[in-house]
Each structure stands twice: as structure tokens, then as C-alpha cells.
Design an enzyme around this catalytic site. Structure first.
Site, PDB file in Angstrom:
ATOM      1  N   SER A 124      -5.000 -75.175  52.358  1.00 24.91           N
ATOM      2  CA  SER A 124      -6.009 -76.211  52.199  1.00 24.91           C
ATOM      3  C   SER A 124      -7.340 -75.629  51.759  1.00 24.91           C
ATOM      4  O   SER A 124      -8.237 -76.369  51.390  1.00 24.91           O
ATOM      5  CB  SER A 124      -6.178 -76.995  53.507  1.00 24.91           C
ATOM      6  OG  SER A 124      -6.292 -76.111  54.583  1.00 24.91           O
ATOM      7  N   HIS A 145      -0.659 -79.294  47.914  1.00 22.07           N
ATOM      8  CA  HIS A 145      -1.457 -79.546  49.116  1.00 22.07           C
ATOM      9  C   HIS A 145      -1.177 -80.938  49.667  1.00 22.07           C
ATOM     10  O   HIS A 145      -1.613 -81.938  49.107  1.00 22.07           O
ATOM     11  CB  HIS A 145      -2.949 -79.378  48.783  1.00 22.07           C
ATOM     12  CG  HIS A 145      -3.852 -79.523  49.964  1.00 22.07           C
ATOM     13  ND1 HIS A 145      -5.128 -80.022  49.881  1.00 22.07           N
ATOM     14  CD2 HIS A 145      -3.651 -79.241  51.276  1.00 22.07           C
ATOM     15  CE1 HIS A 145      -5.672 -80.032  51.077  1.00 22.07           C
ATOM     16  NE2 HIS A 145      -4.798 -79.581  51.950  1.00 22.07           N
ATOM     17  N   GLU A 157      -2.215 -82.880  46.343  1.00 24.57           N
ATOM     18  CA  GLU A 157      -3.032 -82.238  45.318  1.00 24.57           C
ATOM     19  C   GLU A 157      -2.203 -81.101  44.721  1.00 24.57           C
ATOM     20  O   GLU A 157      -1.766 -80.209  45.451  1.00 24.57           O
ATOM     21  CB  GLU A 157      -4.312 -81.654  45.936  1.00 24.57           C
ATOM     22  CG  GLU A 157      -5.311 -82.699  46.411  1.00 24.57           C
ATOM     23  CD  GLU A 157      -6.559 -82.089  47.047  1.00 24.57           C
ATOM     24  OE1 GLU A 157      -7.590 -82.783  47.083  1.00 24.57           O
ATOM     25  OE2 GLU A 157      -6.515 -80.940  47.514  1.00 24.57           O
ATOM     26  N   ASN A 195     -11.316 -82.035  50.060  1.00 25.43           N
ATOM     27  CA  ASN A 195     -12.180 -81.316  50.993  1.00 25.43           C
ATOM     28  C   ASN A 195     -13.537 -80.964  50.397  1.00 25.43           C
ATOM     29  O   ASN A 195     -14.477 -80.664  51.116  1.00 25.43           O
ATOM     30  CB  ASN A 195     -11.487 -80.046  51.510  1.00 25.43           C
ATOM     31  CG  ASN A 195     -10.523 -80.380  52.631  1.00 25.43           C
ATOM     32  OD1 ASN A 195     -10.667 -81.406  53.297  1.00 25.43           O
ATOM     33  ND2 ASN A 195      -9.529 -79.542  52.830  1.00 25.43           N
TER      34      ASN A 195
HETATM   35  P1  NAI Z   1       0.663 -74.441  62.362  1.00 30.24           P
HETATM   36  O1  NAI Z   1      -0.081 -73.414  63.124  1.00 30.24           O
HETATM   37  O2  NAI Z   1       1.042 -75.726  63.020  1.00 30.24           O
HETATM   38  O3  NAI Z   1       2.015 -73.783  61.783  1.00 30.24           O
HETATM   39  C1  NAI Z   1       2.068 -72.554  61.138  1.00 30.24           C
HETATM   40  C2  NAI Z   1       3.439 -71.954  61.381  1.00 30.24           C
HETATM   41  O4  NAI Z   1       3.605 -70.852  60.513  1.00 30.24           O
HETATM   42  C3  NAI Z   1       3.637 -71.444  62.802  1.00 30.24           C
HETATM   43  O5  NAI Z   1       4.830 -71.990  63.329  1.00 30.24           O
HETATM   44  C4  NAI Z   1       3.716 -69.929  62.654  1.00 30.24           C
HETATM   45  O6  NAI Z   1       4.610 -69.327  63.573  1.00 30.24           O
HETATM   46  C5  NAI Z   1       4.237 -69.791  61.240  1.00 30.24           C
HETATM   47  N1  NAI Z   1       3.870 -68.548  60.579  1.00 30.24           N
HETATM   48  C6  NAI Z   1       2.684 -67.905  60.604  1.00 30.24           C
HETATM   49  N2  NAI Z   1       2.734 -66.800  59.820  1.00 30.24           N
HETATM   50  C7  NAI Z   1       3.984 -66.763  59.269  1.00 30.24           C
HETATM   51  C8  NAI Z   1       4.640 -65.892  58.352  1.00 30.24           C
HETATM   52  N3  NAI Z   1       4.010 -64.839  57.854  1.00 30.24           N
HETATM   53  N4  NAI Z   1       5.905 -66.182  58.001  1.00 30.24           N
HETATM   54  C9  NAI Z   1       6.555 -67.243  58.515  1.00 30.24           C
HETATM   55  N5  NAI Z   1       5.983 -68.105  59.398  1.00 30.24           N
HETATM   56  C10 NAI Z   1       4.707 -67.874  59.756  1.00 30.24           C
HETATM   57  O7  NAI Z   1      -0.198 -74.707  61.046  1.00 30.24           O
HETATM   58  P2  NAI Z   1      -0.250 -76.015  60.133  1.00 30.24           P
HETATM   59  O8  NAI Z   1      -1.311 -76.901  60.625  1.00 30.24           O
HETATM   60  O9  NAI Z   1       1.116 -76.536  59.925  1.00 30.24           O
HETATM   61  O10 NAI Z   1      -0.801 -75.385  58.765  1.00 30.24           O
HETATM   62  C11 NAI Z   1       0.004 -74.619  57.904  1.00 30.24           C
HETATM   63  C12 NAI Z   1      -0.663 -74.498  56.560  1.00 30.24           C
HETATM   64  O11 NAI Z   1      -0.909 -75.797  56.030  1.00 30.24           O
HETATM   65  C13 NAI Z   1      -2.004 -73.802  56.555  1.00 30.24           C
HETATM   66  O12 NAI Z   1      -2.123 -73.070  55.360  1.00 30.24           O
HETATM   67  C14 NAI Z   1      -2.991 -74.933  56.603  1.00 30.24           C
HETATM   68  O13 NAI Z   1      -4.244 -74.605  56.084  1.00 30.24           O
HETATM   69  C15 NAI Z   1      -2.287 -75.948  55.717  1.00 30.24           C
HETATM   70  N6  NAI Z   1      -2.680 -77.341  55.919  1.00 30.24           N
HETATM   71  C16 NAI Z   1      -2.854 -77.821  57.186  1.00 30.24           C
HETATM   72  C17 NAI Z   1      -3.217 -79.162  57.371  1.00 30.24           C
HETATM   73  C18 NAI Z   1      -3.399 -79.710  58.740  1.00 30.24           C
HETATM   74  O14 NAI Z   1      -3.977 -80.823  58.875  1.00 30.24           O
HETATM   75  N7  NAI Z   1      -2.935 -79.036  59.793  1.00 30.24           N
HETATM   76  C19 NAI Z   1      -3.432 -80.066  56.218  1.00 30.24           C
HETATM   77  C20 NAI Z   1      -3.138 -79.463  54.940  1.00 30.24           C
HETATM   78  C21 NAI Z   1      -2.809 -78.146  54.808  1.00 30.24           C
END
Ligand code: NAI
Length: 506
Positions: A124, A145, A157, A195
Site C-alpha cells: 500500500s 493494490h 489500483e 492514499n
Molecule cells: P498481516 O500482518 O495481517 O499479514 C501478513 C502475513 O504475512 C502474516 O501472516 C505473516 O506471517 C506473513 N509474512 C510476513 N513475512 C512473510 C514472508 N517473508 N513470507 C511469507 N509470509 C510472510 O498484514 P495485512 O494487513 O494482510 O497486509 C499485508 C500487505 O497488504 C501489506 O503489504 C500491507 O501494506 C498491504 N495492505 C494492507 C491493507 C490493510 O488494510 N491491512 C490494505 C491494502 C494493502
């Protein structure tokens, strides 16, 4: 060369957190075979079990068919080893928001996947160009995105970095559509579209709070009245001030500390003090079990003050709407209703009664305009809600001030008095949203239609910035920004070159 038709591709989702699980669900519902991987052992399986429970709960409520859910779930397999990913035609990465982690993962994947597999990142805030740096085939990496919650939010996006091949971005654009989403193209720049353009929604309210112009309750009520689902204060409380502050800070830093994106001291204090919003139980509002949310007083029905004539000044759709409100208000005056006259030659929009003026804000303070003058906010009301910010001149008498308020009430508004601040609340916020969108288009980040769709679908705005621009007009928007710029004297309110160019066409 990457595959351009992804309709039958096996999708590998990496990161089984909140976003990854949602992306896996949407891909499987669209018929893809989906592999789900997470570096934390057991996390992918847990995510699938959670998804199964939530989809089956929807079956129990009769909202989804049992067969469809069974099929969706059968298409998702949790994998425990990335080596199993060789069959993927598309990888969507949703891991931790860290450049090195994402780069390292994609470099590792390039050793496993086929030459025509497309790589997508759900980042993001990180530059897609930077994530691609060091890949063997940077042209096949693109931003995809999604917004949270993925199954419900329509927007995607599609973000192109410097080296992203157009065919790759187009393939993800088309695929997003087959997944039931609305896709928009964006160039990889800080904040992408949503954003970035959304920053002033928070920033203007935080600036008004810093100068003690109004309370969070009044500011939220004013913006809700023009159709925003949540006011900025309650929205920042929901997002979490730590998260909101860090997005603002990253956009500010990524723009080389351009003052337009300056974070707010008000929010910094809240983060430092642990007042993070809903998640900590206290932000602008209290979330304690026994807390009651403060509200603005209800509208009062009033009649127009007695006068011989009521002049309606100005032209355009906003002046026309004000005239209609005047006609409705005057119809309620039982006897001796004043005559309603229109002066379309005026360079301001508003009312004049017995030499006293009630002007729609043009960015100047009421006190700059005279003694018996009040300014009111942009009356964009698209809801039944009639809250409207206003301010009398500091030189107006108490009696005149009471009469001005009565006049606004008679017109059907619920006037909320705020400090005599330039552009009041809605006008300055909307003008700054338009300005940010104009700059994004001017800099080739996206086109106008994409900016409008992104803000309506990504953050549920009641209208797109360019839709507001066409109903309000480039000249008044630019005038308002110039007045703010003259008043505050800084970089923040400089008008976008695109907006300035538009004023020559109007
Ligand atoms: P989250 O913390 O809920 O999930 C991330 C997951 O990735 C975790 O289960 C973790 O164990 C795993 N992980 C971390 N490093 C890893 C690796 N090297 N290889 C494999 N798995 C790995 O995070 P969330 O909120 O789902 O965000 C994920 C991505 O999406 C981020 O880049 C975030 O910026 C983006 N994003 C998040 C939004 C939101 O509202 N939470 C909205 C749009 C994008």
C-alpha cells in the site's frame, strides 16, 4: 514475456494475513486454483479454516449457496513449502510491509516460477519500482493494490513501476475485472491514488483542530452532512492514529518533505499519548462501554427575519440551489414575505437582507469582508442532514449575528458556528481534495476518471474530486485555494498547475 491472459492461471497468494486471505477468497470465487503460503508455519491452514468458518456462516444465513462455498474452498490449498509454487501463473504477495522482505521474496520466487508468471504486490505504500529493483525480470512485477476488506471493496489500483511492462499491467487490470472489481491504472508514486488524494481529508480537519476552530463533533457533523460516511475524526479513530500518522509521514517523507503533506502535531500528540482511537479505547472520542458520543444540537425550524427584500446573489448551480432553499423558506412566512430578487451579476454567492450579507465562503474570512457579514460553508448537502458551518465577522453585533443564524435556519440549515477561519470546513477540505487529485493527474499518476472511481470505491467518498470540480468550477476552487494560501503563507495551499490551467478555460 509474461502471460497476458490470466483467466485460467493458478494463483499463488503469499501472506495469509487479513489481505492475503481475502485475495485468496476472491480468486477462488472467480474459479482459480489458489495456493496460499505463509512463512509462519500453520498460518495458511489457519487462514483457510477461518475462511471456511466465515463462508459457512453465510451459507447458514442463506446468503451464499452451500455448493458454491464448497467449490470455493476446494480450490484453495494451503502449501507449506514455496517449492510447490512452480505451477503458479500469477503470484500475489501480501506479506509484511517492508521493502527488503518483499524484494527478497520475489528474488527467491524467480528461482522457482516459470518465465511467464506475473508477479503482483499488494503493497500500500512501497514503490513498485523499488521492489522490482534486482529482479531478473523487473518488467513482470506490478502493483495489485486491494482494499480492506477485499471481498467487499470494489477497487483495485493497478500500479506500474518504472519498468513494468504495459501488457502486464493490462493483464492484471483485465483479471481484476473478471474478479468483479473496478480496476484503475496508477503510476507508482507515493500513496498511489487513494492514499495520496485522501490526505487532505484528515489534514484539513487536523489543521482546524490545531487552530481551535471547532470541536471534532462539529467537524465530523459538517463533513457527514455532505455525504462522507464518516467524519475525519471518527474515521481516524477507526483507522488508528498510529496507522494514519505513519501513512501521512511516509507520504510526506517520500515527497521530500513537501509542506503540503506535513503531518499534524495534534495527531502526533495523540500517538505519543497512546490515544490511538477505537483500538486503545480513546481517540477524539471515548470508546468506553459506558461512553456516549457527543452530537450537535438538532436543527431548529425558524422563519425568515422580517425584511422588505431578500437579494440572492451569484450564478451557477450552488446559487440556484440556494434560491430554491429561499423559495421554500419564504413559502413558510405567513404574512409579509419579503420579495426575493436575484442579482446574477454579483461575484459572490449568498444572501443580502437589509444591507447585511450572508456569503458562501470564497476562502476569505467574514471579518475581511466587512462588519455585518457572515460566511457559510459550501452547501453540498446530498443527504437529509442539514448541518452547515458558518462564522460571523468579528465586528458584527450580537443582534445581527442572531439574525444571520436565524436566516440560515429559515433556509433549512442547521448552522454550526465555527471560528472565522478561511474556507471554513467543507469548502477547504473538498478544495484540497480536488487540488491533490488535480496534481496527481497533472503528474501522470492517473487520469481523471480513475481518480474519481478510486475515491468513490476505495474510500467511499460521495463524489469524485473531478465531479466536485465540474459542479463547483475551477475558478472558485482556485480562488479559495489562493485565499487560503494568502492567509496562511506556506506551501500547503498552492494551487495545482492543472487547476490554474482550467481557470483559463472556464
Ligand atoms: P498481516 O500482518 O495481517 O499479514 C501478513 C502475513 O504475512 C502474516 O501472516 C505473516 O506471517 C506473513 N509474512 C510476513 N513475512 C512473510 C514472508 N517473508 N513470507 C511469507 N509470509 C510472510 O498484514 P495485512 O494487513 O494482510 O497486509 C499485508 C500487505 O497488504 C501489506 O503489504 C500491507 O501494506 C498491504 N495492505 C494492507 C491493507 C490493510 O488494510 N491491512 C490494505 C491494502 C494493502
Amino acid at each position: 514475456m509474461s502471460a497476458t491472459n490470466l483467466n485460467n492461471a493458478t494463483v499463488l497468494v503469499i501472506g495469509a494475513g487479513i489481505m492475503g486471505a481475502g485475495i485468496a477468497q476472491v480468486a477462488a470465487q472467480a474459479g482459480h486454483s489458489v495456493m496460499l503460503f505463509d512463512m509462519r508455519e500453520g498460518a495458511a491452514l489457519e487462514a483457510k479454516e477461518k475462511l471456511s468458518a466465515s463462508l459457512n456462516a453465510l451459507v447458514a444465513k442463506g446468503k451464499l449457496g452451500a455448493d458454491a462455498v464448497a467449490q470455493t474452498l476446494s480450490r484453495i490449498s494451503a502449501i507449506g513449502n514455496l517449492q510447490e509454487a512452480a505451477a503458479a501463473g500469477l503470484v500475489v504477495e501480501a506479506i509484511v510491509e517492508k521493502l527488503e522482505a518483499k524484494r527478497g521474496l520475489f528474488q527467491q520466487l524467480e528461482q522457482i516460477i516459470s518465465a511467464d508468471c506475473i508477479l503482483a504486490t499488494n503493497t500500500s505504500s512501497i514503490s513498485v519500482t523499488a521492489i522490482a529493483n534486482g529482479l531478473l525480470h523487473p518488467a513482470r512485477l506490478v502493483g495489485m493494490h486491494f482494499f480492506n476488506p477485499v471481498p467487499l471493496m470494489k477497487l483495485v489500483e493497478v500500479v506500474s513501476g518504472l519498468q513494468t511492462e504495459a501488457a502486464v499491467a493490462n493483464a492484471i487490470f483485465a483479471l481484476s475485472q473478471t474478479w468483479g472489481k473496478v480496476a484503475v491504472h496508477a503510476r507508482s508514486t507515493p500513496g498511489f491514488i487513494v492514499n495520496r488524494i485522501a490526505r487532505p481529508y484528515y489534514a484539513e480537519t487536523l489543521a482546524l483542530l490545531q487552530e481551535q476552530a471547532a470541536t471534532p463533533t462539529v467537524l465530523d457533523a459538517c463533513l457527514r452532512a455532505v455525504g462522507f460516511r464518516m467524519g475525519p475524526c471518527e474515521l481516524m479513530d477507526l483507522i488508528g492514529h498510529d496507522t494514519n500518522f505513519s501513512v501521512t509521514q511516509s507520504v510526506y517523507e517520500a515527497n521530500f518533505f513537501d509542506k503540503r503533506y506535513s503531518p499534524s502535531l495534534v495527531q502526533r500528540e495523540m500517538v505519543d499519548g497512546g490515544l490511538l482511537g477505537r483500538k486503545s479505547g480513546q481517540g477524539f472520542y471515548s470508546y468506553a462501554a459506558d461512553a456516549t458520543r457527543p452530537t450537535v444540537a438538532a436543527a431548529q425550524a425558524m422563519q425568515m427575519p422580517i425584511a422588505k427584500t431578500l437579494w440572492l446573489h451569484g450564478r451557477g448551480p450552488l446559487a440556484d440551489a440556494l434560491q430554491a432553499a429561499c423559495e421554500r423558506a419564504l413559502a413558510l412566512v405567513p404574512t409579509a414575505a419579503p420579495a426575493l430578487l436575484r442579482d446574477e451579476s454579483s461575484d459572490w454567492i449568498g444572501l443580502e437582507i437589509g444591507g447585511c450579507q450572508l456569503r458562501m465562503t470564497d476562502g476569505r474570512c467574514a471579518s475581511q469582508l466587512g462588519a455585518e457579514v457572515a460566511v457559510f460553508d459550501l452547501p453540498l448537502q446530498t443527504t437529509q442532514d442539514t448541518v452547515l458551518a458558518w462564522a460571523p465577522s468579528s465586528r458584527a453585533s450580537a443582534a445581527w449575528t442572531a439574525q444571520a443564524e436565524q436566516c440560515l435556519q429559515a433556509l433549512g440549515f442547521n448552522p454550526q458556528r465555527v471560528a472565522d477561519t478561511p474556507g471554513l470546513v467543507v469548502a477547504r477540505s473538498v478544495a484540497m481534495l480536488i487540488n491533490e487529485a488535480a496534481d496527481a493527474v497533472h503528474q501522470g499518476v492517473c487520469n481523471e476518471a480513475a481518480a474519481d472511481a478510486a475515491m468513490k470505491l476505495g474510500v467511499n467518498y460521495p463524489a469524485g474530486p473531478f465531479e466536485w470540480l465540474s459542479s463547483w468550477g475551477a475558478v472558485p476552487v482556485c480562488q479559495l485555494l489562493d485565499a487560503l494560501d494568502a492567509f496562511y503563507r506556506g506551501e500547503r495551499y498552492r494551487a495545482s498547475p492543472l487547476l490554474r490551467q482550467r481557470t483559463w478555460q472556464d
